[in-house]
Structure formats: C-alpha cells, structure tokens
Write a protein that holds these residues in place. Sequence first.
Motif, mmCIF file in Angstrom:
data_model
loop_
_atom_site.group_PDB
_atom_site.id
_atom_site.type_symbol
_atom_site.label_atom_id
_atom_site.label_comp_id
_atom_site.label_asym_id
_atom_site.label_seq_id
_atom_site.Cartn_x
_atom_site.Cartn_y
_atom_site.Cartn_z
ATOM 1 N N ASN A 168 0.844 -1.189 0.000
ATOM 2 C CA ASN A 168 0.000 0.000 0.000
ATOM 3 C C ASN A 168 0.886 1.248 0.000
ATOM 4 O O ASN A 168 1.701 1.431 0.911
ATOM 5 N N PRO A 169 0.764 2.109 -1.008
ATOM 6 C CA PRO A 169 1.605 3.304 -1.072
ATOM 7 C C PRO A 169 1.152 4.372 -0.089
ATOM 8 O O PRO A 169 0.144 4.217 0.618
ATOM 9 N N LYS A 170 1.922 5.444 -0.016
ATOM 10 C CA LYS A 170 1.534 6.585 0.827
ATOM 11 C C LYS A 170 0.099 7.000 0.498
ATOM 12 O O LYS A 170 -0.273 6.994 -0.667
ATOM 13 N N PRO A 171 -0.681 7.320 1.531
ATOM 14 C CA PRO A 171 -0.318 7.620 2.919
ATOM 15 C C PRO A 171 -0.314 6.424 3.869
ATOM 16 O O PRO A 171 -0.227 6.615 5.071
ATOM 17 N N ALA A 172 -0.436 5.202 3.349
ATOM 18 C CA ALA A 172 -0.334 4.016 4.214
ATOM 19 C C ALA A 172 1.068 3.937 4.820
ATOM 20 O O ALA A 172 2.031 4.471 4.258
ATOM 21 N N PRO A 173 1.233 3.269 5.938
ATOM 22 C CA PRO A 173 2.523 3.242 6.637
ATOM 23 C C PRO A 173 3.528 2.243 6.097
ATOM 24 O O PRO A 173 4.632 2.114 6.646
ATOM 25 N N ASP A 174 3.213 1.537 5.018
ATOM 26 C CA ASP A 174 4.012 0.392 4.573
ATOM 27 C C ASP A 174 5.491 0.707 4.339
ATOM 28 O O ASP A 174 6.371 -0.084 4.691
ATOM 29 N N ALA A 175 5.780 1.852 3.715
ATOM 30 C CA ALA A 175 7.180 2.179 3.412
ATOM 31 C C ALA A 175 7.983 2.405 4.685
ATOM 32 O O ALA A 175 9.162 2.022 4.774
ATOM 33 N N VAL A 176 7.377 3.026 5.674
ATOM 34 C CA VAL A 176 8.060 3.223 6.955
ATOM 35 C C VAL A 176 8.339 1.873 7.605
ATOM 36 O O VAL A 176 9.442 1.618 8.113
ATOM 37 N N ILE A 177 7.359 0.982 7.587
ATOM 38 C CA ILE A 177 7.533 -0.347 8.173
ATOM 39 C C ILE A 177 8.655 -1.106 7.454
ATOM 40 O O ILE A 177 9.497 -1.753 8.089
ATOM 41 N N ALA A 178 8.674 -1.004 6.127
ATOM 42 C CA ALA A 178 9.728 -1.675 5.354
ATOM 43 C C ALA A 178 11.105 -1.122 5.702
ATOM 44 O O ALA A 178 12.084 -1.876 5.826
ATOM 45 N N PHE A 179 11.193 0.197 5.856
ATOM 46 C CA PHE A 179 12.471 0.827 6.198
ATOM 47 C C PHE A 179 12.920 0.402 7.589
ATOM 48 O O PHE A 179 14.114 0.153 7.822
ATOM 49 N N CYS A 180 11.974 0.294 8.501
ATOM 50 C CA CYS A 180 12.302 -0.171 9.855
ATOM 51 C C CYS A 180 12.772 -1.625 9.829
ATOM 52 O O CYS A 180 13.733 -1.995 10.522
ATOM 53 N N ASP A 181 12.111 -2.445 9.026
ATOM 54 C CA ASP A 181 12.527 -3.849 8.900
ATOM 55 C C ASP A 181 13.958 -3.937 8.367
ATOM 56 O O ASP A 181 14.748 -4.784 8.794
ATOM 57 N N LEU A 182 14.287 -3.065 7.423
ATOM 58 C CA LEU A 182 15.622 -3.073 6.821
ATOM 59 C C LEU A 182 16.690 -2.601 7.792
ATOM 60 O O LEU A 182 17.761 -3.211 7.906
ATOM 61 N N THR A 183 16.410 -1.514 8.492
ATOM 62 C CA THR A 183 17.425 -0.867 9.317
ATOM 63 C C THR A 183 17.454 -1.336 10.761
ATOM 64 O O THR A 183 18.433 -1.103 11.476
ATOM 65 N N GLY A 184 16.369 -1.969 11.208
ATOM 66 C CA GLY A 184 16.272 -2.350 12.600
ATOM 67 C C GLY A 184 15.854 -1.216 13.517
ATOM 68 O O GLY A 184 15.840 -1.368 14.743
ATOM 69 N N LEU A 185 15.493 -0.083 12.936
ATOM 70 C CA LEU A 185 15.041 1.068 13.718
ATOM 71 C C LEU A 185 13.555 0.947 14.033
ATOM 72 O O LEU A 185 12.818 0.238 13.355
ATOM 73 N N LYS A 186 13.131 1.659 15.060
ATOM 74 C CA LYS A 186 11.718 1.752 15.396
ATOM 75 C C LYS A 186 11.100 2.942 14.657
ATOM 76 O O LYS A 186 11.806 3.912 14.349
ATOM 77 N N PRO A 187 9.805 2.926 14.379
ATOM 78 C CA PRO A 187 9.178 4.099 13.757
ATOM 79 C C PRO A 187 9.428 5.383 14.536
ATOM 80 O O PRO A 187 9.596 6.456 13.941
ATOM 81 N N SER A 188 9.491 5.290 15.855
ATOM 82 C CA SER A 188 9.729 6.480 16.680
ATOM 83 C C SER A 188 11.127 7.056 16.476
ATOM 84 O O SER A 188 11.402 8.191 16.888
ATOM 85 N N LEU A 206 9.112 11.992 14.034
ATOM 86 C CA LEU A 206 9.169 13.376 13.581
ATOM 87 C C LEU A 206 8.556 13.470 12.189
ATOM 88 O O LEU A 206 8.899 12.682 11.303
ATOM 89 N N ALA A 207 7.642 14.413 12.027
ATOM 90 C CA ALA A 207 7.023 14.669 10.722
ATOM 91 C C ALA A 207 7.439 16.065 10.273
ATOM 92 O O ALA A 207 7.101 17.055 10.931
ATOM 93 N N VAL A 208 8.179 16.129 9.166
ATOM 94 C CA VAL A 208 8.737 17.395 8.691
ATOM 95 C C VAL A 208 8.110 17.766 7.348
ATOM 96 O O VAL A 208 8.231 17.023 6.369
ATOM 97 N N GLY A 209 7.448 18.901 7.303
ATOM 98 C CA GLY A 209 6.946 19.423 6.043
ATOM 99 C C GLY A 209 7.955 20.375 5.440
ATOM 100 O O GLY A 209 8.635 21.106 6.169
ATOM 101 N N VAL A 210 8.078 20.358 4.119
ATOM 102 C CA VAL A 210 8.975 21.299 3.430
ATOM 103 C C VAL A 210 8.184 22.054 2.372
ATOM 104 O O VAL A 210 7.274 21.518 1.741
ATOM 105 N N LEU A 211 8.570 23.314 2.172
ATOM 106 C CA LEU A 211 7.849 24.210 1.261
ATOM 107 C C LEU A 211 8.503 24.299 -0.111
ATOM 108 O O LEU A 211 8.265 25.238 -0.849
ATOM 109 N N SER A 212 9.300 23.298 -0.442
ATOM 110 C CA SER A 212 10.048 23.308 -1.701
ATOM 111 C C SER A 212 9.297 22.647 -2.847
ATOM 112 O O SER A 212 9.811 22.587 -3.977
ATOM 113 N N GLY A 213 8.080 22.143 -2.577
ATOM 114 C CA GLY A 213 7.306 21.468 -3.609
ATOM 115 C C GLY A 213 5.954 22.105 -3.809
ATOM 116 O O GLY A 213 5.836 23.332 -3.915
#
Length: 236
Positions: free
Chosen positions: A158-178, A200-207
């Motif tokens: 499931n692509p954004k805004p679903a959490p799947d990519a964050v979960i995959a990145f955590c699985d890869l790196t061993g980091l927690k979502p927090s 941390l949720a960071v918005g950027v005004l460059s797009g």
Amino acid sequence: MAGIKGILFDKDGTLIDFHATWAGVADRMALEAANGDRAKADDLLAKAGYDPETKGFKPDSVFAAGTNADIIALWFPELSAAEQRDALDHFNAISTEQGSALAVPLPGIAESLAALHAKSYRLGVATNDSTAGCERTLSAIGMAQLFDAAYGYDAVANPKPAPDAVIAFCDLTGLKPSEIAMVGDNRHDLDMARASGCGLAVGVLSGTGTRESLAPLADVVLASVADLPAFLAGRG
C-alpha cells in the motif's frame, strides 16, 4: 528528537524540483492520453490538478501526490483492468525515462544529504513514483550511494499515505518508527508519518505543499531539506 536515527524523504518536491522536472513529463503523458488533442490534454491535466493560473500542480492533487496508477484510473476509467495495466506499464516507462533524464535537484540538497549521511543517519526515499523511476533518478543526480533504500509505490503493498514504506524501512534498518523522521512536501507524506508512528514529521515548502496545508500535520515546517541538518543539530 535526539532519538531520530533514520530519515525517509519524499522525492519530488522534497529532493527534486517538482515543477522543473515534471511539467514536461506531465504534458507528454497527457498528450499521449489525449491522442495529441491539445484541448483534451489540457482538460486531463486540469483533472490531475494542474492550475493554469499558477502554472503548477495544486497541493495534494493526483499528479502532485498520487501514483501513476491513480492517474491512469482518473484518465482512463473506461478501460478494462488489463488495459489499465498496459497503460500503466507505458506511463511508468515514460516517467522513469523522462523523469530521471530531466531531474533537477533542489538547491542545497546534495550538501544536506551528505551532511546527514556523515552524521550516520540511515537515509531512505519513500515516493509514489515507481521504484525503478526513483532509483534511476537518484543515480542520475549522483546521490544513490547516500541511501539505504528507495521505496516506490510498487515496492509496498500500500503506497503513501499508508505506513508500509516506513515499516519496510524499519525492517531493513532495525530502527523503530519512533526513531524515523519523515520529510515531504505533501499531506500524504505527513499522513504516512502519523499512521506509522514516526518520531518526527517534517513538512517542506520546496514542492507543491503550502504552510497552510502542511502545518496541521507537521511537527515542523521548513523551507527545504537544506534546512534539515541545522534543525536536527539544534534540537538534538
């Protein structure tokens, strides 16, 4: 804040200049979809979020925030599922080739990413572009070596805004979502951060996003990723 150890970035509008890179690609896709009919192509672009007054795409519009599959469904609702898949393959090929060939990095991005990498942050990209398109773009702008992984809409269930990519990145790196910061220029980036429990949720005004559209979901809104190293250093 001191617990942030990994950073996921959106690609277009966050690392890449969205308008400079994608205006021509969007126009080509619309013209092909309209069989060369300029008026029909302009109508398709408007449906996908193009604003002729600003000559850019509206925040959170289908073209600014959606996937090629979303665009196909919007432009070709009458096609069968098999025909939509064929159209999607064709549009993915266009966006991969042209998007990488025309990619324009935002100012200060190379230096900022190098600084974050040097601080041992684990870096990844989560985009609603295709994975192949993302990887090819990162290679084209000479930044692929800085990232642990790139997740396109087709790399997760499931692509954004679903959490799947964050979960995959955590699985890869061993980091927690927090321990992950998510950085993006549209609400779906920040929605993903909230859905997955990012620290941390960071918005950027460059797009395409605006302060008004991003602030309700963001912990902080920065002008661009160029400001991120100083922000993290100052709050660490």
